[in-house]
Scaffold this motif. Sequence first.
Motif, short mmCIF file in Angstrom:
data_model
loop_
_atom_site.label_atom_id
_atom_site.label_comp_id
_atom_site.label_asym_id
_atom_site.label_seq_id
_atom_site.Cartn_x
_atom_site.Cartn_y
_atom_site.Cartn_z
N PHE A 264 12.35 -50.94 -64.65
CA PHE A 264 11.25 -51.23 -65.73
C PHE A 264 11.82 -51.42 -66.86
O PHE A 264 11.66 -52.37 -67.65
CB PHE A 264 9.86 -50.01 -65.76
CG PHE A 264 9.04 -50.38 -66.72
CD1 PHE A 264 8.28 -51.34 -66.73
CD2 PHE A 264 9.02 -49.32 -67.65
CE1 PHE A 264 7.27 -51.60 -68.00
CE2 PHE A 264 7.92 -49.35 -68.85
CZ PHE A 264 7.20 -50.50 -68.79
N LEU A 265 12.45 -50.35 -67.33
CA LEU A 265 13.38 -50.59 -68.61
C LEU A 265 14.26 -51.84 -68.82
O LEU A 265 14.21 -52.61 -69.79
CB LEU A 265 13.94 -49.28 -68.91
CG LEU A 265 13.24 -48.00 -69.35
CD1 LEU A 265 14.20 -46.93 -69.60
CD2 LEU A 265 12.19 -48.17 -70.24
N ASP A 266 14.77 -52.19 -67.52
CA ASP A 266 15.58 -53.39 -67.56
C ASP A 266 14.76 -54.74 -67.88
O ASP A 266 15.06 -55.42 -68.55
CB ASP A 266 16.39 -53.54 -66.06
CG ASP A 266 17.26 -52.42 -65.94
OD1 ASP A 266 17.92 -51.79 -66.89
OD2 ASP A 266 17.74 -52.09 -64.70
N SER A 267 13.43 -54.57 -67.29
CA SER A 267 12.63 -55.75 -67.34
C SER A 267 12.21 -56.00 -68.81
O SER A 267 11.82 -56.98 -69.30
CB SER A 267 11.46 -55.50 -66.21
OG SER A 267 10.73 -54.64 -66.87
N LEU A 268 12.37 -54.74 -69.59
CA LEU A 268 11.85 -54.80 -70.95
C LEU A 268 13.00 -55.07 -71.78
O LEU A 268 12.77 -55.10 -73.16
CB LEU A 268 11.21 -53.55 -71.19
CG LEU A 268 9.74 -53.10 -70.61
CD1 LEU A 268 9.26 -51.72 -71.04
CD2 LEU A 268 8.71 -54.48 -70.94
N LYS A 269 14.35 -55.26 -71.28
CA LYS A 269 15.37 -55.13 -71.92
C LYS A 269 15.72 -53.99 -72.95
O LYS A 269 16.28 -54.21 -74.20
CB LYS A 269 15.57 -56.53 -72.63
CG LYS A 269 15.47 -57.91 -71.75
CD LYS A 269 15.78 -59.18 -72.57
CE LYS A 269 15.80 -60.36 -71.61
NZ LYS A 269 14.82 -60.36 -70.51
N ILE A 270 15.35 -52.85 -72.51
CA ILE A 270 15.39 -51.84 -73.45
C ILE A 270 16.84 -51.24 -72.53
O ILE A 270 17.08 -50.69 -71.69
CB ILE A 270 14.42 -50.48 -73.14
CG1 ILE A 270 13.01 -51.36 -73.85
CG2 ILE A 270 14.77 -49.59 -73.95
CD1 ILE A 270 11.91 -50.36 -73.69
N PRO A 271 17.93 -51.18 -73.22
CA PRO A 271 19.18 -50.61 -73.09
C PRO A 271 19.19 -48.99 -72.68
O PRO A 271 18.52 -48.33 -73.58
CB PRO A 271 20.26 -51.14 -73.90
CG PRO A 271 19.43 -51.10 -75.25
CD PRO A 271 17.98 -51.31 -74.82
N TYR A 272 20.02 -48.34 -71.76
CA TYR A 272 20.13 -47.01 -71.53
C TYR A 272 21.47 -46.71 -71.04
O TYR A 272 22.08 -47.64 -70.40
CB TYR A 272 18.87 -46.68 -70.98
CG TYR A 272 18.76 -47.18 -69.38
CD1 TYR A 272 19.46 -46.71 -68.27
CD2 TYR A 272 17.89 -48.31 -69.29
CE1 TYR A 272 19.38 -47.41 -66.98
CE2 TYR A 272 17.93 -49.26 -68.16
CZ TYR A 272 18.49 -48.55 -67.14
OH TYR A 272 18.67 -49.01 -66.00
N SER A 273 21.96 -45.52 -70.96
CA SER A 273 22.76 -45.15 -70.16
C SER A 273 22.31 -44.12 -68.97
O SER A 273 20.93 -43.87 -69.11
CB SER A 273 23.78 -44.41 -71.11
OG SER A 273 24.58 -45.41 -72.00
#
Length: 310
Positions: A264-273
Amino acid sequence: MKWSKLSLTTLIVLMVGLCAQNCEAQQKKKPAAQAFQWVNPLPERFKSDRLEHATFVSSSMKREVGYCIYLPEAYSESQQSAERFPVVYYLHGGRPGSELKSIGLVPLIDEQISSGKVAPMIYVFVNGGPVSHYNMPDREQAMGEDVFIKELIPHVDGKYRTIAKREGRGLEGFSQGGRGTARIMFKHPELFISAAPGGGGYETEKKISENDGYENPHLRFTPGYNTWDLAREYAKSPEPKLNILIHVGTKGFNYENNLAYMEFLDSLKIPYSKVIVPEAPHSAKVIYEKRGMEIMKFHEKKFAVARKGR
């Protein structure tokens, strides 16, 4: 086979007795849940030079609120100096929990810092309120998030030698505290330079998002007050930049929904480790035993700029 009245009565008595013994055993295995308290004194076995329990008076509730604080050895050694330290605020799991819920991590945290593997930092263990880390405006003395954000953080910055700005402040939590970390980081990105949600129940948060705030028929949150809707809002204007580390064990019951939330975060283009720990159950302690240094290093790296300017 014909049973006499005596033997049948004896059999019934035996069965009732066995049932009673079994019920008693089950009760011993599952002690009654302890009632929520805003102040929970530190048990003797946890007391040390590094960990202390303290309270502050909540201006909103007009009552004391407890917290636990880990102070690294370097903090005591620099008492006569103006040296300041970054802080990680740790949100406990459970509902309700308390400021004592996660202090079992302290020996693992201290081991990494005392050995010099991780730079000194303060850890504050938060009491999340009766519905852990949520604001519940319709309940008396149940604004867990506001007590943390608006009252505990200023209190800690005023009492201890902290780097009292975003660049010196991190957020972390596990399970219910992982949910709290994710909600709060998206709601208050201006307060934390690093955020490490662990083992959060994102499937439940999605249910809240899709059901007008209802987690179940008896528990409703303000619509939009969940990790899915808050992430969507943040993604519209992702400033200031969040530094996110999601951690979870592959044997934890929230593992699959953590993977779904990362998609879901990928779909929002929110980066994370991410730190995914093979064979680890739903346990912050096991994850810290196996990969805790990586989580601490994540905070340390983000604190580096603040350390140079302290």
